[in-house]
Design an enzyme around this catalytic site. Structure first.
Site, PDB file in Angstrom:
ATOM      1  N   HIS A 122       3.267 -39.650   9.527  1.00 20.19           N
ATOM      2  CA  HIS A 122       2.539 -39.204   8.342  1.00 20.19           C
ATOM      3  C   HIS A 122       1.051 -39.298   8.630  1.00 20.19           C
ATOM      4  CE1 HIS A 122       1.121 -38.990   4.166  1.00 20.19           C
ATOM      5  NE2 HIS A 122       2.266 -38.403   3.914  1.00 20.19           N
TER       6      HIS A 122
ATOM      7  N   GLU B  95      10.327 -36.733   3.775  1.00 21.58           N
ATOM      8  CA  GLU B  95      11.148 -35.557   4.030  1.00 21.58           C
ATOM      9  C   GLU B  95      12.479 -35.911   4.698  1.00 21.58           C
ATOM     10  OE1 GLU B  95       9.702 -33.504   2.518  1.00 21.58           O
ATOM     11  OE2 GLU B  95       7.549 -33.538   2.825  1.00 21.58           O
TER      12      GLU B  95
END
Length: 346
Positions: free
Chosen positions: A261, A314
């Site tokens: 991320h 996700e």
């Protein structure tokens, strides 16, 4: 001699504007919505309550039922838009593309936001956000040759979305989907929020703002990640194959979808939240996803010592949406919440 201004990749750490909506503290693995722990909200409140908080600045309290009725009544999509979807959706149509078509058609007569009073701007925002699940569910069913189901204004937002798409909404599936939606309703100044805000800054109409955001959201490095994470799980198959699979991807310079991320330097709290949700389904896919997660983290640490990459939101979104029979739709859902706000480009 003037030193040239060079923008960092992805505008990382560039302050664009201030916001009271929320903040992401990457080093701590924490984010909030208007001061409320966002992960805790996702576990505890209805989607409509979080929506009210983001839009009006407070949780609705005793007004929650009234707000739910208000947005439920806005869930219906004009018949002309449904007819357009019937004429354009094919078996291979991505729901995101169908949404783009529907938004453009719906907004054909919209006035610029700068010409509207505040209450009409708010109503436009509510109307579009409320109608998005109806559009996506219709596209999902039309692509499969099924009849379109009408919205139920008395039903909860997430549950009605699930029912319109699949024909049923088991309580545990609706709750899981709602948790996901609340957990992703805001996350700072991401690419789609930035794009939407640029359009909004020109005083353009609401549909154009959403279409700008949606264009950014279509990218596989943004809104398209869950389906690619699911494809990776299918490719790996047996968790024992994971480390070799990771080595091959890293040697080719490919991205490991569902991991890493731009902001978080520890576990993504949204991923940890969804991991707890999907664990309750106790399916082979969930067990495989958890085993593969551990193997991928170990393999990345071995191949790139000192660079810790953890599962992001996700990754478990892929498992959750498959269990709720919406393996691709939630990639699209969040575009309903891509609104002009944020603080720092990630």
């Amino acid at each position: 001699m003037t030193t040239p201004l060079i923008a960092p990749a992805g505008l990382k750490n560039v302050i664009v504007t201030d916001t009271e909506l929320g903040d992401v503290r990457g080093e701590e693995g924490f984010f909030h919505y208007r001061g409320h722990d966002a992960a805790r909200l996702a576990a505890d409140v209805a989607f409509e309550d979080a929506w009210h908080l983001m839009l009006f600045g407070s949780l609705p309290g005793s007004d929650g039922a009234a707000f739910a009725r208000r947005v439920g009544a806005l869930r219906e999509v004009p018949g002309s838009v449904v007819d357009l979807l019937r004429a354009t959706v094919r078996p291979d149509t991505d729901p995101m593309h169908a949404l783009r078509t529907a938004l453009a058609a719906t907004g054909s007569g919209d006035r610029p936001l700068m010409d509207l009073p505040e209450d009409e701007r708010t109503e436009a925002a509510l109307r579009y956000a409320a109608s998005v699940p109806t559009v996506l569910a219709a596209a999902h069913r039309l692509a499969r040759g099924m009849d379109v189901l009408e919205p139920d204004p008395s039903a909860a937002h997430a549950a009605d979305y699930l029912r319109m798409a699949t024909g049923s909404a088991a309580p545990e599936h609706a709750t899981a989907l709602q948790t996901y939606l609340v957990a992703t309703i805001d996350h700072g100044f991401n690419a789609s929020t930035f794009a939407g805000r640029v359009v909004a800054s020109t005083g353009s109409d609401m549909a154009s703002c959403l279409l700008g955001a949606l264009g950014a959201f279509l990218g596989p490095l943004h809104g398209g990640a869950p389906s690619r994470a699911l494809a990776a799980l299918d490719e790996i198959g047996d968790p024992a194959n994971t480390r070799e699979w990771v080595r091959e991807r890293i040697s080719r310079g490919e991205v490991i979808m569902g991991f890493g991320h731009a902001v978080y330097r520890t576990h993504d709290p949204r991923s940890e939240l969804l991991k707890g949700v999907v664990r309750g389904f106790d399916t082979p896919l969930v067990h495989r996803a958890m085993a593969v997660e551990d193997e991928i983290e170990t393999a990345i640490n071995e191949l790139k010592p000192g660079r810790r990459l953890y599962a992001n939101v996700e990754y478990y979104a892929a498992g959750l949406t498959t269990k709720t029979e919406l393996a691709r739709l939630p990639d699209s859902w969040r575009s309903a919440n891509a609104r002009p706000s944020g603080v720092t480009a990630a």
